[in-house]
Design an enzyme around this catalytic site. Structure first.
Site, PDB file in Angstrom:
ATOM      1  N   GLU A  12     -49.653 -21.320   8.061  1.00 33.95           N
ATOM      2  CA  GLU A  12     -48.717 -20.270   8.469  1.00 33.95           C
ATOM      3  C   GLU A  12     -47.814 -19.895   7.292  1.00 33.95           C
ATOM      4  O   GLU A  12     -47.283 -20.779   6.607  1.00 33.95           O
ATOM      5  CB  GLU A  12     -47.851 -20.810   9.624  1.00 33.95           C
ATOM      6  CG  GLU A  12     -46.915 -19.806  10.240  1.00 33.95           C
ATOM      7  CD  GLU A  12     -46.002 -20.439  11.287  1.00 33.95           C
ATOM      8  OE1 GLU A  12     -45.536 -21.583  11.083  1.00 33.95           O
ATOM      9  OE2 GLU A  12     -45.757 -19.781  12.319  1.00 33.95           O
TER      10      GLU A  12
ATOM     11  N   HIS B 208     -44.671 -19.172   5.180  1.00 34.97           N
ATOM     12  CA  HIS B 208     -43.323 -19.738   5.254  1.00 34.97           C
ATOM     13  C   HIS B 208     -42.391 -19.063   4.250  1.00 34.97           C
ATOM     14  O   HIS B 208     -41.581 -19.715   3.595  1.00 34.97           O
ATOM     15  CB  HIS B 208     -43.350 -21.249   5.019  1.00 34.97           C
ATOM     16  CG  HIS B 208     -43.670 -22.024   6.264  1.00 34.97           C
ATOM     17  ND1 HIS B 208     -44.918 -22.041   6.827  1.00 34.97           N
ATOM     18  CD2 HIS B 208     -42.896 -22.797   7.075  1.00 34.97           C
ATOM     19  CE1 HIS B 208     -44.902 -22.795   7.921  1.00 34.97           C
ATOM     20  NE2 HIS B 208     -43.688 -23.264   8.091  1.00 34.97           N
TER      21      HIS B 208
ATOM     22  N   ASP C 112     -46.248 -27.128   7.535  1.00 33.31           N
ATOM     23  CA  ASP C 112     -46.412 -27.667   8.890  1.00 33.31           C
ATOM     24  C   ASP C 112     -47.463 -28.773   8.932  1.00 33.31           C
ATOM     25  O   ASP C 112     -47.516 -29.551   9.895  1.00 33.31           O
ATOM     26  CB  ASP C 112     -46.783 -26.552   9.875  1.00 33.31           C
ATOM     27  CG  ASP C 112     -45.649 -25.550  10.074  1.00 33.31           C
ATOM     28  OD1 ASP C 112     -44.590 -25.714   9.433  1.00 33.31           O
ATOM     29  OD2 ASP C 112     -45.830 -24.603  10.858  1.00 33.31           O
TER      30      ASP C 112
ATOM     31  N   HIS D 277     -45.481 -27.958  13.990  1.00 28.79           N
ATOM     32  CA  HIS D 277     -45.538 -26.500  14.204  1.00 28.79           C
ATOM     33  C   HIS D 277     -45.123 -26.224  15.647  1.00 28.79           C
ATOM     34  O   HIS D 277     -45.842 -26.574  16.587  1.00 28.79           O
ATOM     35  CB  HIS D 277     -46.975 -26.027  13.921  1.00 28.79           C
ATOM     36  CG  HIS D 277     -47.249 -24.583  14.186  1.00 28.79           C
ATOM     37  ND1 HIS D 277     -46.641 -23.569  13.485  1.00 28.79           N
ATOM     38  CD2 HIS D 277     -48.092 -23.987  15.075  1.00 28.79           C
ATOM     39  CE1 HIS D 277     -47.114 -22.394  13.926  1.00 28.79           C
ATOM     40  NE2 HIS D 277     -47.976 -22.633  14.891  1.00 28.79           N
TER      41      HIS D 277
ATOM     42  N   GLU E 282     -45.123 -23.937  17.803  1.00 30.58           N
ATOM     43  CA  GLU E 282     -45.972 -23.269  18.794  1.00 30.58           C
ATOM     44  C   GLU E 282     -47.064 -24.178  19.372  1.00 30.58           C
ATOM     45  O   GLU E 282     -47.691 -23.836  20.372  1.00 30.58           O
ATOM     46  CB  GLU E 282     -46.628 -22.029  18.169  1.00 30.58           C
ATOM     47  CG  GLU E 282     -45.681 -20.868  17.928  1.00 30.58           C
ATOM     48  CD  GLU E 282     -44.915 -20.957  16.611  1.00 30.58           C
ATOM     49  OE1 GLU E 282     -44.783 -22.062  16.042  1.00 30.58           O
ATOM     50  OE2 GLU E 282     -44.428 -19.911  16.152  1.00 30.58           O
TER      51      GLU E 282
ATOM     52  N   HIS F 280     -37.552 -21.516  10.834  1.00 32.17           N
ATOM     53  CA  HIS F 280     -38.855 -21.281  10.193  1.00 32.17           C
ATOM     54  C   HIS F 280     -38.684 -20.805   8.745  1.00 32.17           C
ATOM     55  O   HIS F 280     -38.107 -19.739   8.507  1.00 32.17           O
ATOM     56  CB  HIS F 280     -39.645 -20.237  10.982  1.00 32.17           C
ATOM     57  CG  HIS F 280     -40.936 -19.873  10.326  1.00 32.17           C
ATOM     58  ND1 HIS F 280     -42.015 -20.735  10.279  1.00 32.17           N
ATOM     59  CD2 HIS F 280     -41.301 -18.771   9.641  1.00 32.17           C
ATOM     60  CE1 HIS F 280     -42.991 -20.150   9.607  1.00 32.17           C
ATOM     61  NE2 HIS F 280     -42.592 -18.970   9.208  1.00 32.17           N
TER      62      HIS F 280
ATOM     63  N   GLU G 247     -37.318 -27.156   6.431  1.00 36.59           N
ATOM     64  CA  GLU G 247     -38.651 -27.259   5.832  1.00 36.59           C
ATOM     65  C   GLU G 247     -38.586 -27.145   4.311  1.00 36.59           C
ATOM     66  O   GLU G 247     -39.288 -27.863   3.590  1.00 36.59           O
ATOM     67  CB  GLU G 247     -39.572 -26.181   6.404  1.00 36.59           C
ATOM     68  CG  GLU G 247     -39.908 -26.413   7.864  1.00 36.59           C
ATOM     69  CD  GLU G 247     -40.747 -25.297   8.455  1.00 36.59           C
ATOM     70  OE1 GLU G 247     -41.731 -25.620   9.132  1.00 36.59           O
ATOM     71  OE2 GLU G 247     -40.422 -24.112   8.254  1.00 36.59           O
TER      72      GLU G 247
HETATM   73 ZN   LIG Z   1     -43.084 -24.465   9.582  1.00 39.22          ZN
END
Ligand SMILES: [Zn+2]
Length: 256
Positions: free
Chosen positions: A33, A35, A44, A119, A121, A176, A181
């Site tokens: 994903e 970032h 992630d 992650h 989701e 996010h 992170e």
């Molecule tokens: Zn992430």
């Protein structure tokens, strides 16, 4: 150091470690994903893997290969699945992947498993995969297979949040590509972060509902939902420590 990664063991060694069912196996679950422009697309995966390695080393567990793809990025937690690079699985694929891996581990004798989510989701699909695996294992007469499901950011303590965010914590959903992170990546994998490319903007604001098809203009152009400007390797070290300490402590007694 003896590897904690099951993929790095020869099968007789692995077999000896897991056959009696007492050794927990940690499975990092990530995503590919975007970032933001300042960071690689794999935090992630890398972050729950790094945490899992350290926890496993501390509590005598093993780490399975991470699941490198996850459920579709959602606009209010990951910028959205329309972003270039973000490469996602359908929910049923995530669910079936989790179910299949758990059942294979059970076949080897593993009875204690931990899904270490990186992650946001993925959460509901992980739970569904666990439920299907445990249901099918019961049909096979296996009733002592247990699983802890956790997301590592839930182990960041209020003290760490206060020290790092100085009263400006935006909430995990819009973190996010933000401070959490980015700091962890600066500590663990600094060559995958370029702080000169951080976009400094206010946390994204969304209405209290989702809309489909998504409206791309809701997502900040950077793809991040909050600014990583405050990120540092030092914060990353703090965050790693509280997550590893917290998860290790809980796992020492979770299977009793
Ligand atoms: Zn992430």
């Amino acid at each position: 150091m003896k590897s904690v990664h099951i993929s790095e063991l020869a099968w007789p060694e692995y077999d000896a470690r897991v056959r009696d069912g007492r050794t927990p196996v940690l499975i990092p679950v990530g995503a590919l994903e975007q970032h933001g422009p300042h960071m690689s697309m794999n935090p992630d995966v890398l972050l729950p893997t790094a945490i899992s390695e350290r926890v496993a080393d501390r509590i005598g567990a093993l780490v399975a290969p991470p699941i490198a793809y996850g459920y579709k990025s959602q606009q209010k937690s990951g910028g959205g699945n329309h972003m270039p690079g973000t490469t996602s699985l359908d929910g049923m694929t995530v669910t079936c992947t989790i179910r299949d891996v758990l059942k294979e581990l059970a076949r080897h004798g593993v009875r204690r498993t931990v899904l270490v989510n990186g992650h946001y989701e993925n959460s509901a699909f992980i739970v569904e995969g666990v439920d299907l695996a445990q249901r099918e294992l019961r049909w096979d007469g296996i009733r002592d297979f247990s699983t802890v499901v956790l997301s590592y950011w839930d182990f960041v303590t209020q003290d760490a949040i206060d020290a790092i965010y100085q009263g400006e914590f935006p909430g995990w959903a819009v973190e996010h590509g933000g401070v959490l992170e980015t700091s962890l990546m600066l500590h663990l994998h600094p060559h995958l972060v370029d702080m000169h490319k951080v976009c400094d903007h206010a946390p994204a604001q969304f209405p209290p509902y989702d809309f489909f098809p998504i409206k791309p203009e809701w997502t900040p152009a950077s793809g991040c939902l909050s600014s990583a400007k405050r990120a540092s390797a030092q914060h990353g070290e703090t965050l790693l420590k509280v997550c590893v300490d917290g998860i290790s402590k809980e796992l020492m007694t979770a299977f009793d």
